[in-house]
Design an enzyme around this catalytic site. Structure first.
Site, PDB file in Angstrom:
ATOM      1  N   GLU A  43      -1.547   6.000  -8.661  1.00 53.31           N
ATOM      2  CA  GLU A  43      -2.464   7.022  -8.135  1.00 53.31           C
ATOM      3  C   GLU A  43      -2.298   8.335  -8.886  1.00 53.31           C
ATOM      4  O   GLU A  43      -1.192   8.778  -9.186  1.00 53.31           O
ATOM      5  CB  GLU A  43      -2.220   7.250  -6.630  1.00 53.31           C
ATOM      6  CG  GLU A  43      -3.115   8.351  -6.058  1.00 53.31           C
ATOM      7  CD  GLU A  43      -3.175   8.375  -4.519  1.00 53.31           C
ATOM      8  OE1 GLU A  43      -2.877   7.334  -3.895  1.00 53.31           O
ATOM      9  OE2 GLU A  43      -3.519   9.425  -3.967  1.00 53.31           O
ATOM     10  N   ASN A  93     -10.355   0.694   0.104  1.00 52.66           N
ATOM     11  CA  ASN A  93      -9.313   0.604   1.132  1.00 52.66           C
ATOM     12  C   ASN A  93      -9.811   1.012   2.517  1.00 52.66           C
ATOM     13  O   ASN A  93     -10.327   2.129   2.695  1.00 52.66           O
ATOM     14  CB  ASN A  93      -8.166   1.553   0.770  1.00 52.66           C
ATOM     15  CG  ASN A  93      -7.323   1.038  -0.369  1.00 52.66           C
ATOM     16  OD1 ASN A  93      -7.704   0.114  -1.074  1.00 52.66           O
ATOM     17  ND2 ASN A  93      -6.159   1.644  -0.546  1.00 52.66           N
ATOM     18  N   HIS A 153      -9.384   5.017  -2.077  1.00 52.47           N
ATOM     19  CA  HIS A 153      -8.648   5.060  -0.808  1.00 52.47           C
ATOM     20  C   HIS A 153      -9.482   5.826   0.214  1.00 52.47           C
ATOM     21  O   HIS A 153     -10.512   6.414  -0.119  1.00 52.47           O
ATOM     22  CB  HIS A 153      -7.301   5.760  -1.011  1.00 52.47           C
ATOM     23  CG  HIS A 153      -6.275   4.868  -1.636  1.00 52.47           C
ATOM     24  ND1 HIS A 153      -5.147   4.464  -0.979  1.00 52.47           N
ATOM     25  CD2 HIS A 153      -6.239   4.287  -2.855  1.00 52.47           C
ATOM     26  CE1 HIS A 153      -4.443   3.682  -1.779  1.00 52.47           C
ATOM     27  NE2 HIS A 153      -5.093   3.554  -2.929  1.00 52.47           N
ATOM     28  N   GLY A 154      -9.015   5.838   1.454  1.00 55.59           N
ATOM     29  CA  GLY A 154      -9.665   6.642   2.492  1.00 55.59           C
ATOM     30  C   GLY A 154     -11.129   6.303   2.664  1.00 55.59           C
ATOM     31  O   GLY A 154     -11.965   7.196   2.790  1.00 55.59           O
ATOM     32  N   ASP A 178       0.845  -1.202   0.000  1.00 47.75           N
ATOM     33  CA  ASP A 178       0.000   0.000   0.000  1.00 47.75           C
ATOM     34  C   ASP A 178       0.883   1.256   0.000  1.00 47.75           C
ATOM     35  O   ASP A 178       1.822   1.350   0.809  1.00 47.75           O
ATOM     36  CB  ASP A 178      -0.867  -0.044   1.281  1.00 47.75           C
ATOM     37  CG  ASP A 178      -1.950   1.006   1.297  1.00 47.75           C
ATOM     38  OD1 ASP A 178      -2.423   1.413   0.222  1.00 47.75           O
ATOM     39  OD2 ASP A 178      -2.342   1.421   2.420  1.00 47.75           O
ATOM     40  N   HIS A 225      -7.658  10.167   3.990  1.00 56.30           N
ATOM     41  CA  HIS A 225      -7.181   9.161   4.937  1.00 56.30           C
ATOM     42  C   HIS A 225      -7.470   9.597   6.377  1.00 56.30           C
ATOM     43  O   HIS A 225      -7.539  10.785   6.653  1.00 56.30           O
ATOM     44  CB  HIS A 225      -5.666   8.961   4.772  1.00 56.30           C
ATOM     45  CG  HIS A 225      -5.293   8.275   3.490  1.00 56.30           C
ATOM     46  ND1 HIS A 225      -4.667   8.921   2.461  1.00 56.30           N
ATOM     47  CD2 HIS A 225      -5.480   6.994   3.072  1.00 56.30           C
ATOM     48  CE1 HIS A 225      -4.457   8.064   1.463  1.00 56.30           C
ATOM     49  NE2 HIS A 225      -4.951   6.893   1.798  1.00 56.30           N
ATOM     50  N   GLY A 226      -7.602   8.627   7.262  1.00 49.43           N
ATOM     51  CA  GLY A 226      -7.720   8.930   8.678  1.00 49.43           C
ATOM     52  C   GLY A 226      -9.151   8.966   9.187  1.00 49.43           C
ATOM     53  O   GLY A 226     -10.101   8.633   8.466  1.00 49.43           O
TER      54      GLY A 226
HETATM   55  P1  13P Z   1      -8.734   4.971   5.757  1.00 47.09           P
HETATM   56  O1  13P Z   1      -7.831   5.877   6.503  1.00 47.09           O
HETATM   57  O2  13P Z   1     -10.039   5.630   5.414  1.00 47.09           O
HETATM   58  O3  13P Z   1      -8.957   3.667   6.426  1.00 47.09           O
HETATM   59  O4  13P Z   1      -8.036   4.653   4.332  1.00 47.09           O
HETATM   60  C1  13P Z   1      -7.090   3.613   4.218  1.00 47.09           C
HETATM   61  C2  13P Z   1      -6.348   3.663   2.933  1.00 47.09           C
HETATM   62  O5  13P Z   1      -6.686   4.346   1.982  1.00 47.09           O
HETATM   63  C3  13P Z   1      -5.169   2.804   2.849  1.00 47.09           C
HETATM   64  O6  13P Z   1      -4.478   2.967   1.654  1.00 47.09           O
HETATM   65  O1  G3H Z   2      -3.183   5.056   3.531  1.00 46.17           O
HETATM   66  C1  G3H Z   2      -2.471   4.751   4.485  1.00 46.17           C
HETATM   67  C2  G3H Z   2      -2.797   3.602   5.337  1.00 46.17           C
HETATM   68  O2  G3H Z   2      -3.843   3.919   6.196  1.00 46.17           O
HETATM   69  C3  G3H Z   2      -1.586   3.058   6.003  1.00 46.17           C
HETATM   70  O3  G3H Z   2      -1.244   3.774   7.147  1.00 46.17           O
HETATM   71  O4  G3H Z   2       1.175   4.142   6.685  1.00 46.17           O
HETATM   72  O5  G3H Z   2       0.269   4.429   9.000  1.00 46.17           O
HETATM   73  O6  G3H Z   2       0.470   2.155   7.994  1.00 46.17           O
HETATM   74  P1  G3H Z   2       0.268   3.629   7.759  1.00 46.17           P
HETATM   75 ZN    ZN Z   3      -4.584   5.022   0.925  1.00 48.82          ZN
END
Ligand code: 13P
Ligand code: G3H
Ligand code: ZN
Length: 316
Positions: free
Chosen positions: A133, A253, A210-211, A81, A179-180
């Site tokens: 991406e 994701n 993603h996200g 990822d 994300h987050g």
């Molecule tokens: P979330 O932070 O919404 O779980 O997204 C995860 C993600 O995109 C990992 O690549």
């Molecule tokens: O998109 C990112 C993922 O949520 C992975 O998070 O890099 O903290 O493992 P991380």
């Molecule tokens: Zn991501």
């Protein structure tokens, strides 16, 4: 059985989405396999650069190989990822991963194309597939915070050019998620208009969202009652997964939600049992709760119940 994301996407495209779940440790891996087997779903295990270096890059590999033996009926892809060129090449040469994501989305278009092309060439030579991406999500990832103002939705015309120029196998598009745990702080939501235009320009081409954590409000409430401070946390409405899947989103994701389940279980466990200091009872509770979470999520993604059909399709 480890397969490529390409094989999973072929079966899912336009009908449902495959859940792509990040893991960092054995408990997440066990809960993930249990939840997918219980809901009879194919899935994608995602390993970020941070997850690879949390213990050692070989540690998760060993844990996943063990899970594959414990659950021989599982059908899944192992995916890097948000890789950079170096981590992509390392995973391509490892002989373990079945797909990698090259994330050069912060670079100018031409540089993103050049880097992605190099990774595609190396991956395809070894039978791996590549997610790339274009556009930029907001939120926090690998300790890099992208503000809402700096997030850029994917331009559909550029997406078409990018896919043709790079030969990538799937494309992560920025369509309004971040994300987050703190998504949609304003009035924004998913941009189905952008998604529709991308699909029109790239019919049949797998897109990635993603996200996509839902940040369940009940988890947030329970975490906060048990001493957490997550005021205002908000995620993607899981009822939007299937409409997105119909528009070509084949991989969704989810990482943050798994962290919330972990946080809620452990906070509640040690508040309810203050005399406890053993890691196993809380770990067992987490594995069961995470398995339930995964099984529910797969129903929303439409991947629940597809396992036998996907296994047959992958054998052909
Ligand atoms: P979330 O932070 O919404 O779980 O997204 C995860 C993600 O995109 C990992 O690549
Ligand atoms: O998109 C990112 C993922 O949520 C992975 O998070 O890099 O903290 O493992 P991380
Ligand atoms: Zn991501």
């Amino acid at each position: 059985m480890i397969v490529t994301t390409k094989e999973l996407f072929k079966h899912a495209y336009g009908k449902y989405a495959i859940g792509a779940y990040n893991i960092n440790n054995m408990e997440q891996c066990m809960g993930l396999f249990r939840g997918n087997i219980a809901s009879k779903a194919p899935f994608i295990i995602q390993i970020s650069k941070g997850a690879r270096s949390y213990t050692h890059k070989l540690m998760l590999e060993g844990i996943i190989r063990a899970a594959d033996q414990i659950f021989p009926e599982a059908v899944f892809a192992v995916h890097l990822d948000h890789g950079d060129e170096e981590s992509c090449m390392d995973c391509i040469n490892s002989g373990f991963y079945s797909s990698v994501m090259i994330d050069a989305s912060s670079k100018p278009f031409e540089e993103n194309v050049a880097i992605t092309k190099r990774v595609v060439e190396a991956a395809h030579a070894k039978g791996l597939v590549v997610e790339a991406e274009l556009g930029q999500l907001g939120g926090v990832e690998e300790h890099v915070k992208v503000s809402e103002a700096d997030a850029k939705l994917t331009n559909p015309e550029d997406a078409e050019k990018f896919v043709k120029a790079t030969g990538c196998d799937s494309l992560a598009c920025a369509i309004g998620t971040s994300h987050g745990a703190f998504k949609f702080t304003g009035t924004q939501g998913l941009h189905f208009d952008v998604l529709t235009e991308i699909q029109n320009r790239l019919p049949g081409f797998p897109l990635v969202m993603h996200g996509s954590s839902s940040v369940p409000q009940d988890e947030v409430r329970r975490i906060n009652i048990a001493g957490g401070k997550l005021a205002g946390a908000k995620g993607v409405d899981a009822d939007q997964f299937l409409p997105a899947a119909k528009l070509g989103v084949t991989k969704i994701n989810i990482d943050t939600d798994g962290r919330l389940v972990w946080c809620r279980v452990h906070r509640e466990h040690f508040i309810l049992k203050p005399e406890d200091f053993d890691l196993r009872p809380a770990g067992k509770e987490f594995m069961a709760a995470y398995a339930d979470f995964i099984a529910d999520k797969n129903v929303k993604l439409g991947s629940a119940g597809q396992l036998d059909a996907v296994r047959e399709a992958c054998k052909k």
